[in-house]
Design a protein around this motif. Structure first.
Motif, short mmCIF file in Angstrom:
data_model
loop_
_atom_site.label_atom_id
_atom_site.label_comp_id
_atom_site.label_asym_id
_atom_site.label_seq_id
_atom_site.Cartn_x
_atom_site.Cartn_y
_atom_site.Cartn_z
N SER A 46 0.83 -1.21 0.00
CA SER A 46 0.00 0.00 0.00
C SER A 46 0.86 1.26 0.00
O SER A 46 0.58 2.22 -0.72
CB SER A 46 -0.92 -0.02 1.22
OG SER A 46 -1.70 1.13 1.27
N LYS A 47 1.93 1.26 0.79
CA LYS A 47 2.82 2.43 0.85
C LYS A 47 3.53 2.66 -0.47
O LYS A 47 3.92 3.78 -0.77
CB LYS A 47 3.83 2.26 1.98
CG LYS A 47 3.23 2.43 3.35
CD LYS A 47 4.23 2.21 4.46
CE LYS A 47 3.54 2.27 5.81
NZ LYS A 47 4.44 1.90 6.90
N TRP A 48 3.74 1.60 -1.26
CA TRP A 48 4.35 1.75 -2.58
C TRP A 48 3.38 2.39 -3.57
O TRP A 48 3.75 2.68 -4.70
CB TRP A 48 4.79 0.40 -3.12
CG TRP A 48 5.95 -0.21 -2.41
CD1 TRP A 48 6.87 0.41 -1.61
CD2 TRP A 48 6.34 -1.59 -2.44
NE1 TRP A 48 7.79 -0.50 -1.13
CE2 TRP A 48 7.49 -1.73 -1.64
CE3 TRP A 48 5.82 -2.71 -3.07
CZ2 TRP A 48 8.12 -2.95 -1.45
CZ3 TRP A 48 6.46 -3.92 -2.87
CH2 TRP A 48 7.60 -4.04 -2.08
N GLY A 49 2.11 2.56 -3.18
CA GLY A 49 1.14 3.23 -4.04
C GLY A 49 0.16 2.31 -4.74
O GLY A 49 -0.67 2.77 -5.52
N PHE A 50 0.25 1.02 -4.47
CA PHE A 50 -0.69 0.08 -5.10
C PHE A 50 -1.99 0.08 -4.31
O PHE A 50 -2.00 0.12 -3.09
CB PHE A 50 -0.10 -1.33 -5.14
CG PHE A 50 1.08 -1.46 -6.06
CD1 PHE A 50 0.89 -1.58 -7.43
CD2 PHE A 50 2.36 -1.42 -5.56
CE1 PHE A 50 1.98 -1.68 -8.29
CE2 PHE A 50 3.46 -1.52 -6.40
CZ PHE A 50 3.26 -1.65 -7.77
N THR A 51 -3.10 0.02 -5.04
CA THR A 51 -4.42 0.02 -4.41
C THR A 51 -5.13 -1.32 -4.58
O THR A 51 -6.21 -1.51 -4.03
CB THR A 51 -5.30 1.14 -4.98
OG1 THR A 51 -5.41 0.97 -6.39
CG2 THR A 51 -4.69 2.51 -4.68
N GLY A 52 -4.53 -2.22 -5.34
CA GLY A 52 -5.12 -3.55 -5.53
C GLY A 52 -4.03 -4.59 -5.67
O GLY A 52 -2.92 -4.30 -6.12
N LEU A 53 -4.35 -5.81 -5.26
CA LEU A 53 -3.40 -6.91 -5.33
C LEU A 53 -4.09 -8.08 -6.03
O LEU A 53 -5.12 -8.57 -5.58
CB LEU A 53 -2.96 -7.32 -3.92
CG LEU A 53 -2.02 -8.50 -3.79
CD1 LEU A 53 -0.70 -8.23 -4.53
CD2 LEU A 53 -1.76 -8.81 -2.31
N TRP A 54 -3.50 -8.51 -7.14
CA TRP A 54 -4.02 -9.65 -7.90
C TRP A 54 -3.10 -10.82 -7.62
O TRP A 54 -1.93 -10.80 -7.99
CB TRP A 54 -4.07 -9.32 -9.38
CG TRP A 54 -4.49 -10.45 -10.26
CD1 TRP A 54 -5.21 -11.55 -9.92
CD2 TRP A 54 -4.22 -10.58 -11.66
NE1 TRP A 54 -5.41 -12.36 -11.01
CE2 TRP A 54 -4.81 -11.79 -12.09
CE3 TRP A 54 -3.54 -9.80 -12.58
CZ2 TRP A 54 -4.72 -12.22 -13.40
CZ3 TRP A 54 -3.46 -10.24 -13.88
CH2 TRP A 54 -4.06 -11.43 -14.29
N LEU A 55 -3.61 -11.82 -6.94
CA LEU A 55 -2.82 -13.00 -6.62
C LEU A 55 -3.08 -14.06 -7.68
O LEU A 55 -4.13 -14.71 -7.70
CB LEU A 55 -3.17 -13.51 -5.22
CG LEU A 55 -2.80 -12.53 -4.11
CD1 LEU A 55 -3.27 -13.05 -2.76
CD2 LEU A 55 -1.30 -12.28 -4.08
N ILE A 56 -2.12 -14.20 -8.56
CA ILE A 56 -2.21 -15.16 -9.67
C ILE A 56 -2.07 -16.57 -9.11
O ILE A 56 -1.28 -16.81 -8.21
CB ILE A 56 -1.11 -14.87 -10.70
CG1 ILE A 56 -1.27 -13.44 -11.23
CG2 ILE A 56 -1.13 -15.89 -11.83
CD1 ILE A 56 -0.06 -12.94 -12.00
N ALA A 57 -2.83 -17.48 -9.64
CA ALA A 57 -2.81 -18.91 -9.30
C ALA A 57 -3.66 -19.24 -8.08
O ALA A 57 -3.69 -20.38 -7.67
CB ALA A 57 -1.39 -19.44 -9.13
#
Length: 72
Positions: A46-57
């Motif tokens: 989140s601190k890196w600026g990402f607002t979503g996380l897509w967990l592949i697999a």
């Protein structure tokens, strides 16, 4: 609705199995389920600026097992 959040989405994609393995080594303890991912790792993303996380697999193993069982 998607139009409320999608335009501002900054997505990070990670292979779930690889990431969990990496985290297990970093934290020197078994991490085998998504709910065992340390909060500080999610905070870091989140601190890196990402607002979503897509967990592949995620779910792939279940689908494979289900199909294999059905096939015989």
């Amino acid at each position: 609705m998607d139009k409320d959040w999608m335009p501002s989405l900054v997505l990070l994609a990670k292979n779930a199995y690889v990431w969990i393995d990496q985290l297990s080594k970093i934290y020197q303890r078994p991490i085998q389920h998504l709910d065992q991912i340390p909060d500080e790792e999610l905070d870091k993303i989140s601190k890196w600026g990402f607002t979503g996380l897509w967990l592949i697999a995620v779910g792939t193993q279940y689908c494979f097992s289900k199909n294999k069982t059905a096939a015989g």
